[in-house]
Design a protein around this motif. Structure first.
Motif, PDB file in Angstrom:
ATOM      1  N   ASN A 178     -12.953  -0.038  -7.684  1.00  0.00           N
ATOM      2  CA  ASN A 178     -12.264  -0.878  -6.707  1.00  0.00           C
ATOM      3  C   ASN A 178     -13.221  -1.511  -5.709  1.00  0.00           C
ATOM      4  O   ASN A 178     -12.975  -2.631  -5.235  1.00  0.00           O
ATOM      5  N   THR A 179     -14.316  -0.850  -5.411  1.00  0.00           N
ATOM      6  CA  THR A 179     -15.352  -1.499  -4.590  1.00  0.00           C
ATOM      7  C   THR A 179     -15.888  -2.729  -5.317  1.00  0.00           C
ATOM      8  O   THR A 179     -16.055  -3.809  -4.731  1.00  0.00           O
ATOM      9  N   LYS A 180     -16.148  -2.564  -6.613  1.00  0.00           N
ATOM     10  CA  LYS A 180     -16.654  -3.686  -7.406  1.00  0.00           C
ATOM     11  C   LYS A 180     -15.616  -4.805  -7.497  1.00  0.00           C
ATOM     12  O   LYS A 180     -15.961  -5.997  -7.406  1.00  0.00           O
ATOM     13  N   LEU A 181     -14.343  -4.473  -7.662  1.00  0.00           N
ATOM     14  CA  LEU A 181     -13.309  -5.499  -7.761  1.00  0.00           C
ATOM     15  C   LEU A 181     -13.163  -6.289  -6.466  1.00  0.00           C
ATOM     16  O   LEU A 181     -12.914  -7.496  -6.497  1.00  0.00           O
ATOM     17  N   ARG A 182     -13.310  -5.629  -5.341  1.00  0.00           N
ATOM     18  CA  ARG A 182     -13.246  -6.360  -4.069  1.00  0.00           C
ATOM     19  C   ARG A 182     -14.466  -7.283  -3.917  1.00  0.00           C
ATOM     20  O   ARG A 182     -14.354  -8.374  -3.360  1.00  0.00           O
ATOM     21  N   GLN A 183     -15.598  -6.825  -4.429  1.00  0.00           N
ATOM     22  CA  GLN A 183     -16.768  -7.717  -4.446  1.00  0.00           C
ATOM     23  C   GLN A 183     -16.487  -8.935  -5.321  1.00  0.00           C
ATOM     24  O   GLN A 183     -16.770 -10.079  -4.939  1.00  0.00           O
TER      25      GLN A 183
END
Length: 439
Positions: A173-178
């Motif tokens: 989810n950190t990557k998806l927000r990026q």
């Protein structure tokens, strides 16, 4: 609040011997243990008039994949009966891998669709806050199985990450927000849809590699070998996941309908509903429910069980449960007597006020009928054999009334009118509707 009010509150507390006693007791004991009604737990025995023989309980470990486990538990019984196999598991990791990749694509498409909205738009914020999760819904299970097929558990076994998903979820989810920031920036700069799609495909490739690191690479071919109940060894070589599903299970998932019991004013009975931004595959079925009254809900579930087939269902499992004795019962805890306070809400109020929602999916494998009506239900859970009765639980019928919200039954148990209502254009609910929660 004024100081005089607070002094009055303190005086009332000191005058109440129950509260003073509970203060001492709760310092060393949980509220649930204090309120536990021992006579209820002891009286609810795991004996049923309709009891479908099923395989041993499985364990989802520290993950939120109950909906996948429940779906595969339902399907594995078909293989067991067809090929006389006493114990078998499909690979839950295989289904979870493809579900997660599809959810990533679904999320990125949503970010591209909503790129022109301000970042504090409620739907944008909801999607960003939720990210992607382990949980899912029946129609999402159908989408993955029909698109990617199935494999035995040994063809794609568990990894530490698949069984302990919290760290993987956080990184994903950190990557998806990026990714969302990148896509929104590109849209603001006037990049066309082709450019956005190329960037999205790059992101998907990157996440595919990340998922392979976490789950292992999904097999394209495998051998299916087993020994039947007569100890006769058999082996079928070089199968693909889709052929395995078609030949060994059968493409039967479209024959099931998801029914719900949601007695709220915004969801009249006899109509179908879906939820905005709830799904996994863009090319699959939408999540669709038919809302029915509880009497009719139970009729269909009981009919499927008495015909010898288990039932996937969704409920709020955190309410009035006792894992040590394997029971769900709405009278298992007496908090009113323990605290001298009334904690009751109606089912409608619990849904409207966000006190309750679907939180867990399991499988019904039996029911006890007294004078033709159910009084308790047998439940196959996915918390391993060390909980409940070797992984199986008893649910009272009154608990079923209050906390069971969803079940999946075959179309043949619906009337022509109900099928027409299910297939009508569904009302679209907000993403944050309680029926949008993931099991």
């Amino acid at each position: 609040m004024t100081k005089s009010q607070l002094r009055q509150f303190a005086q009332e507390y000191h005058k109440n011997p129950l509260w003073r006693a509970m203060t001492n007791v709760l310092a060393k004991t949980s509220a649930a243990d204090i309120a536990y009604v021992n006579s209820r737990g002891a009286a609810i025995q795991p004996v049923f008039s309709v009891d479908i023989p099923t395989m041993k309980a499985v364990d989802q470990q520290s993950s939120g994949r109950c909906w996948i486990f429940a779906g595969l538990n339902l399907l594995r019984e078909r293989i067991g009966k067809k090929f006389h196999i006493q114990e078998f598991e499909f690979s839950q990791s295989y289904v979870a891998f493809w579900d997660r990749l599809e959810k990533i694509n679904y999320f990125l498409e949503a970010m591209m669709t909503l790129a022109d909205r301000p970042v504090d738009d409620r739907e944008v914020q909801w999607l960003l806050q939720q990210g992607i999760q382990d949980g899912g819904q029946w129609d999402m299970f159908v989408n993955i199985v029909r698109k990617y097929g199935l494999v035995p558990k040994y063809a794609m076994p568990e990894t530490w990450q698949s069984s302990n998903t919290k760290p993987m979820n956080r990184l994903t989810n950190t990557k998806l927000r990026q990714y969302a920031a990148i896509l929104r920036r590109m849209a603001a700069e006037g990049k066309d849809q082709d450019a956005l799609q190329r960037e999205k495909n790059r992101m998907l490739s990157e996440m595919y590699g990340f998922l392979c690191c976490c789950y292992g690479e999904p097999p394209e071919r495998f051998d299916f070998e087993y020994a039947d109940q007569n100890k006769e060894y058999k082996k079928k070589r070089d199968l693909s996941p889709d052929v395995f599903y078609q030949e060994y299970v059968g493409d039967i998932l479209e024959e099931y309908v998801s029914i719900i019991h949601t007695p709220t004013g915004d969801k009249p009975f006899g109509h179908s509903y879906t939820v905005s931004w709830l799904g996994n595959t863009l090319d699959g079925n939408i999540v669709r429910y038919l809302n029915v009254e509880m009497r009719r809900f139970k009729e269909m579930v009981v009919k499927q069980l008495t015909d010898g087939e288990t039932v996937w269902f969704g409920c709020d499992c955190v309410q009035d449960d006792e894992q040590a004795v394997g029971v769900w019962d709405d009278r298992l805890h007496d908090y009113k007597t323990a605290f001298g306070m009334d904690f009751s809400l109606t089912k409608e109020e619990r849904l409207d006020l966000r006190e309750s929602a679907v939180a867990h999916a399991m499988v019904l494998t039996g029911v006890n009928l007294a004078d033709g009506k159910p009084d308790k239900w047998k439940v196959e859970n996915s918390w391993g054999e060390n909980s409940g009765h070797k992984g199986y639980y008893v649910m009272t019928d009154s608990w079923f009334d209050e906390y069971v919200y969803q079940a999946v039954v075959q179309r043949e148990y619906l009337s022509a009118q109900e099928i027409a209502a299910y297939e009508e254009e569904p009302k679209i609910l907000s993403p944050w509707d309680p029926m949008g929660t993931l099991a």
